[in-house]
Design a protein around this motif. Structure first.
Motif, short mmCIF file in Angstrom:
data_model
loop_
_atom_site.label_atom_id
_atom_site.label_comp_id
_atom_site.label_asym_id
_atom_site.label_seq_id
_atom_site.Cartn_x
_atom_site.Cartn_y
_atom_site.Cartn_z
N VAL A 31 13.95 18.07 -4.96
CA VAL A 31 12.63 18.41 -5.48
C VAL A 31 12.07 17.20 -6.25
O VAL A 31 12.78 16.55 -7.00
CB VAL A 31 12.70 19.65 -6.40
N TYR A 32 10.77 16.95 -6.08
CA TYR A 32 10.11 15.85 -6.78
C TYR A 32 9.89 16.22 -8.24
O TYR A 32 9.28 17.24 -8.54
CB TYR A 32 8.76 15.55 -6.14
N GLU A 33 10.38 15.35 -9.15
CA GLU A 33 10.11 15.53 -10.57
C GLU A 33 9.12 14.49 -11.09
O GLU A 33 8.54 14.67 -12.17
CB GLU A 33 11.41 15.46 -11.37
N PHE A 34 8.94 13.40 -10.34
CA PHE A 34 7.93 12.41 -10.68
C PHE A 34 7.41 11.76 -9.41
O PHE A 34 8.16 11.47 -8.49
CB PHE A 34 8.47 11.31 -11.60
N VAL A 35 6.10 11.55 -9.35
CA VAL A 35 5.47 10.77 -8.27
C VAL A 35 4.35 9.95 -8.89
O VAL A 35 3.68 10.41 -9.83
CB VAL A 35 4.90 11.67 -7.15
N ASP A 36 4.16 8.72 -8.41
CA ASP A 36 3.06 7.93 -8.95
C ASP A 36 1.79 8.18 -8.12
O ASP A 36 1.80 8.83 -7.08
CB ASP A 36 3.40 6.44 -9.02
N GLU A 37 0.68 7.65 -8.62
CA GLU A 37 -0.62 7.95 -8.01
C GLU A 37 -0.73 7.39 -6.59
O GLU A 37 -1.32 8.01 -5.71
CB GLU A 37 -1.74 7.36 -8.88
N THR A 38 -0.15 6.21 -6.35
CA THR A 38 -0.23 5.63 -5.01
C THR A 38 0.54 6.47 -4.00
O THR A 38 0.14 6.61 -2.85
CB THR A 38 0.30 4.19 -5.02
N TYR A 39 1.66 7.02 -4.43
CA TYR A 39 2.43 7.91 -3.56
C TYR A 39 1.60 9.13 -3.20
O TYR A 39 1.58 9.58 -2.05
CB TYR A 39 3.73 8.32 -4.25
N CYS A 40 0.90 9.68 -4.16
CA CYS A 40 0.04 10.85 -3.91
C CYS A 40 -1.04 10.53 -2.89
O CYS A 40 -1.33 11.33 -2.00
CB CYS A 40 -0.60 11.32 -5.22
N ARG A 41 -1.62 9.34 -3.02
CA ARG A 41 -2.69 8.97 -2.10
C ARG A 41 -2.19 8.82 -0.67
O ARG A 41 -2.85 9.23 0.28
CB ARG A 41 -3.36 7.67 -2.57
N ILE A 42 -1.02 8.22 -0.50
CA ILE A 42 -0.51 8.01 0.85
C ILE A 42 -0.09 9.33 1.49
O ILE A 42 -0.19 9.51 2.70
CB ILE A 42 0.67 7.01 0.85
N ILE A 43 0.36 10.28 0.66
CA ILE A 43 0.75 11.59 1.18
C ILE A 43 -0.48 12.46 1.44
O ILE A 43 -0.45 13.37 2.27
CB ILE A 43 1.70 12.30 0.17
N SER A 88 6.78 9.92 10.21
CA SER A 88 5.44 10.48 10.37
C SER A 88 5.16 11.48 9.26
O SER A 88 6.02 12.30 8.91
CB SER A 88 5.30 11.18 11.72
N ILE A 89 3.95 11.40 8.71
CA ILE A 89 3.49 12.41 7.75
C ILE A 89 2.09 12.83 8.18
O ILE A 89 1.33 12.03 8.73
CB ILE A 89 3.47 11.87 6.31
N PRO A 90 1.73 14.09 7.96
CA PRO A 90 0.45 14.60 8.44
C PRO A 90 -0.76 13.79 7.98
O PRO A 90 -1.70 13.58 8.73
CB PRO A 90 0.41 16.02 7.87
#
Length: 416
Positions: A31-43, A88-90
């Motif tokens: 489970v993700y406990e931390f993600v940075d903003e750039t990771y959020c954008r790419i996902i 691959s990610i959607p």
């Protein structure tokens, strides 16, 4: 150097907005406990949607079971893992990623989390397929560049450095064991990095700061840094740093500045009146000889488009302006004197009379040549002035004398 296990219980608050590099923190439940903003954008999701979600929720069950789970499970045994391949990610389709998995342990030695550092290197992979068709000698010149990653405690001591840092600096891990970030940079840079580091310890993110250091081979290199604070129980306990090597850029910048200084020395120190304009028709150089000739100083002219004022009573293009605009065909329109010359290299020369120059005016030869970049694009033009009044007057005197001789001969012939 303390191992990364030293960071027990830390949760990252600061995002690291470094191009193509994304950081996450994952627990044993995947489970993700931390993600940075750039990771959020790419996902393609916001942070709230990713936090507390499982890896399979984000990357899909197939990717998780086939690839990601194996890497994370191995990392939980205390072994750093590297993976490189297509995923691959959607939100972004099929991309090529390089992923580093780092064990994240408590003080009792148990791995509690996994830190991931992910790079999107799709473009580099696509280029690699093109380079595969090139000769081996050419391929040796191609070097993939990734970001270095460092972790420092609140005293600036290196706690962790990744392999990229070791490769770029030439130092081994034992060297970093006994050093602080203050030892790493050049002595004259210590105050600057201290200010940057202290600001980071106060909770600020410090981006795009440049520092120099001496590598293991005694060479001076340059880096650009992005630092962000790491929090433990609401208190800043250290920093994470992303390091980008900019040595080649600095070397090119130095070469450019040397070339610029050399050109300035040639133009400004020349006894021949001359000036240079850029592609926007703004004066770049205005030398002393021209200052003396026209009484307009470099301080008054550089950065302006007022160079016409030195020659004409109204605003109109000089020959340098026509060359910058690629309008050489209009030279004859503006300069009616028949003595207009040009050559294949873009060098143009003409003569004209300027009544406002001195007592009685002056005859000037003015020549101009384009300044081009490495691709052949015109980036400016240099115009040079030559006072030919004396020779022109001598020429006129000779013509008058010749005409008088011809008149005398006509009279003599008539009388005979």
């Amino acid at each position: 150097m303390k191992p990364i296990e030293y960071f027990t219980g830390w949760h990252f608050r600061a995002a690291m907005p470094v191009k193509d590099m994304y950081t996450t923190l994952i627990n044993k439940g995947y489970v993700y406990e931390f993600v940075d903003e750039t990771y959020c954008r790419i996902i393609g999701k916001n942070r709230n949607e990713i936090l507390n979600s499982t890896i399979s929720d984000i990357w899909g069950e197939v990717n998780f079971q086939k690839i990601i789970k194996q890497c994370i499970d191995r990392c939980f045994t205390g072994v750093p893992v590297e993976y490189e391949g297509w995923l691959s990610i959607p939100a972004n389709g099929k991309r090529y990623y390089k992923i580093h998995y780092f064990p994240y342990k408590s003080e009792d030695g148990k791995t509690t989390h996994v830190i991931t550092a992910l790079w999107d290197i799709t473009e580099a992979k696509n280029e690699e397929e093109i380079f595969s068709k090139c000769s081996p000698d050419f391929l040796k010149k191609i070097q993939k560049e990734y970001f270095g990653v460092v972790f420092c405690d609140s005293y600036g001591r290196f706690v962790f450095v990744n392999n990229v840092m070791l490769e770029k600096t030439g130092f081994d891990r034992n060297w970093f064991d006994t050093k602080t970030i203050y030892d790493f940079v050049m002595p004259e840079e210590k105050n600057n990095i201290s200010s940057c580091f202290n600001a980071c310890l106060k909770g600020k993110q410090m981006h795009n700061n440049e520092f120099s250091y001496k590598n293991a081979f005694g060479e001076i290199n340059w880096i650009k840094t992005n630092f962000a604070p790491i929090y433990e129980k609401g208190v800043v306990s250290g920093i994470i740093g992303i390091i980008h090597d900019i040595t080649k850029f600095k070397q090119m910048e130095k070469a450019f500045n040397n070339q610029k200084a050399q050109m300035e020395s040639i133009i400004c120190g020349s006894p021949i009146p001359q000036f240079m304009i850029d592609k926007d028709h703004r004066v770049v150089y205005w030398n002393k000889a021209l200052e003396h000739l026209r009484g307009l100083t470099s301080r008054e002219m550089v950065g302006t488009k007022n160079h016409w004022m030195a020659f004409y009573d109204y605003e109109r293009p000089c020959m340098a302006d026509l060359i910058v605009d690629g309008a050489e065909t209009e030279i004859n329109k503006w300069y009616c004197i028949p003595d207009v010359r040009t050559n294949s290299k873009g060098f143009h020369k003409a003569m004209d009379f300027f009544k406002s120059f001195g007592r009685g005016g002056k005859w000037l030869y003015f020549s101009a040549i384009p300044v081009k970049d490495a691709k052949g694009n015109i980036t400016g033009a240099i115009e040079i002035l030559e006072d030919v009044t004396d020779s022109k007057l001598a020429e006129e005197t000779i013509k008058i004398a010749e005409q008088k001789c011809m008149d005398i001969l006509k009279v003599v012939n008539h009388e005979m």
